[in-house]
Design an enzyme around this catalytic site. Structure first.
Site, short mmCIF file in Angstrom:
data_model
loop_
_atom_site.label_atom_id
_atom_site.label_comp_id
_atom_site.label_asym_id
_atom_site.label_seq_id
_atom_site.Cartn_x
_atom_site.Cartn_y
_atom_site.Cartn_z
N ASP A 177 0.83 -1.20 0.00
CA ASP A 177 0.00 0.00 0.00
C ASP A 177 0.87 1.26 0.00
O ASP A 177 0.63 2.20 -0.78
CB ASP A 177 -0.92 -0.03 1.22
CG ASP A 177 -1.73 1.25 1.36
OD1 ASP A 177 -2.60 1.49 0.52
OD2 ASP A 177 -1.47 2.01 2.30
N GLU A 207 -2.08 -5.14 -3.76
CA GLU A 207 -1.11 -4.45 -2.91
C GLU A 207 -0.13 -5.44 -2.29
O GLU A 207 1.08 -5.15 -2.17
CB GLU A 207 -1.83 -3.67 -1.82
CG GLU A 207 -2.63 -2.49 -2.38
CD GLU A 207 -3.37 -1.72 -1.31
OE1 GLU A 207 -3.61 -0.52 -1.52
OE2 GLU A 207 -3.73 -2.32 -0.27
#
Length: 230
Positions: free
Chosen positions: A50, A122
């Site tokens: 992320d 992610e």
């Protein structure tokens, strides 16, 4: 030690990702949902990915739009890293067939749940970085995934969500506003999967799916906009 399967369920996954892992167990971990194991799952890699994704996209926008202010750059980045965008990339990479889920999660439609697919993208970003320790290589891989979407990102009206854009389009032409109908809900809160139909006068019914009613409506609105742009 990471517990892994002996091989990937889809041997072509690494080719679609654009990276050959030296430590295949990292990719397997990135595909493993917490419903399988509370200890060996993708959540730590997702945390890392992320942050890396945000940095890669921020750097790209900074270089590509030298005259845009901070506020617009921030909104553009949010558009590119939100769950809807990551869900599209997951579909491009055909991740749904590769997820490692518990039997219960699989039965509830977890392999199509946008939130899980976005988290997995992610996690794969984090796994590539851990495996390669090469930020420039990771940047090139991620931006290649984003090629179909970077050309369509604009500093102005494209930053509005699809529902808002569709409503404005119809209002400007004095046409009836769209109607959204929930046609199916799978699973239990908070891990539900919604199917929503968008009805616009003069157009065929279009279905959108997502991990919430809002996301499903946005997906359906985006598909209607594609029809209107044809």
């Amino acid at each position: 030690m990471i517990k892994t399967q002996s091989k990937l369920s889809d041997p072509r996954l690494q080719s679609r990702i654009g990276y050959e892992f030296k430590q295949l167990e990292l990719l397997q971990l990135a595909l493993t949902h917490r419903s399988v194991s509370h200890k060996y799952n993708y959540e730590r890699l997702e945390f890392l990915g992320d942050s890396l994704l945000g940095m890669i996209i921020a750097n790209y926008l900074y270089q590509a739009y030298p005259h845009e202010n901070e506020g617009r750059l921030t909104r553009m980045r949010a558009t590119l890293v939100r769950q809807e965008a990551l869900g599209k990339i997951a579909n491009d990479l055909k991740l749904s067939r590769c997820l490692i889920l518990s039997t219960g999660e699989l039965k509830s439609g977890g392999h199509h749940r946008e939130s899980i697919l976005a988290d997995t993208v992610e996690a794969i970003i984090g796994a590539i970085y851990v495996d390669s320790n090469d930020l420039n290589l990771l940047k090139n891989i991620v931006l290649k995934w984003y090629i179909p979407y970077l050309d369509h990102i604009e500093p102005t009206d494209q930053l509005k969500d699809p529902k808002s854009r569709l409503q404005e389009y119809l209002q400007a032409r004095k046409k009836p506003l769209p109607v959204y109908e929930v046609v199916d809900i799978q699973g239990d809160a908070p891990n539900q999967h919604f199917k929503v139909v968008c009805l616009v006068e003069g157009l065929p019914r279009v279905m959108g799916e997502g991990s919430s009613r809002r996301f499903a409506e946005q997906t359906a609105a985006a598909e209607i906009l594609k029809l209107l742009e044809q």
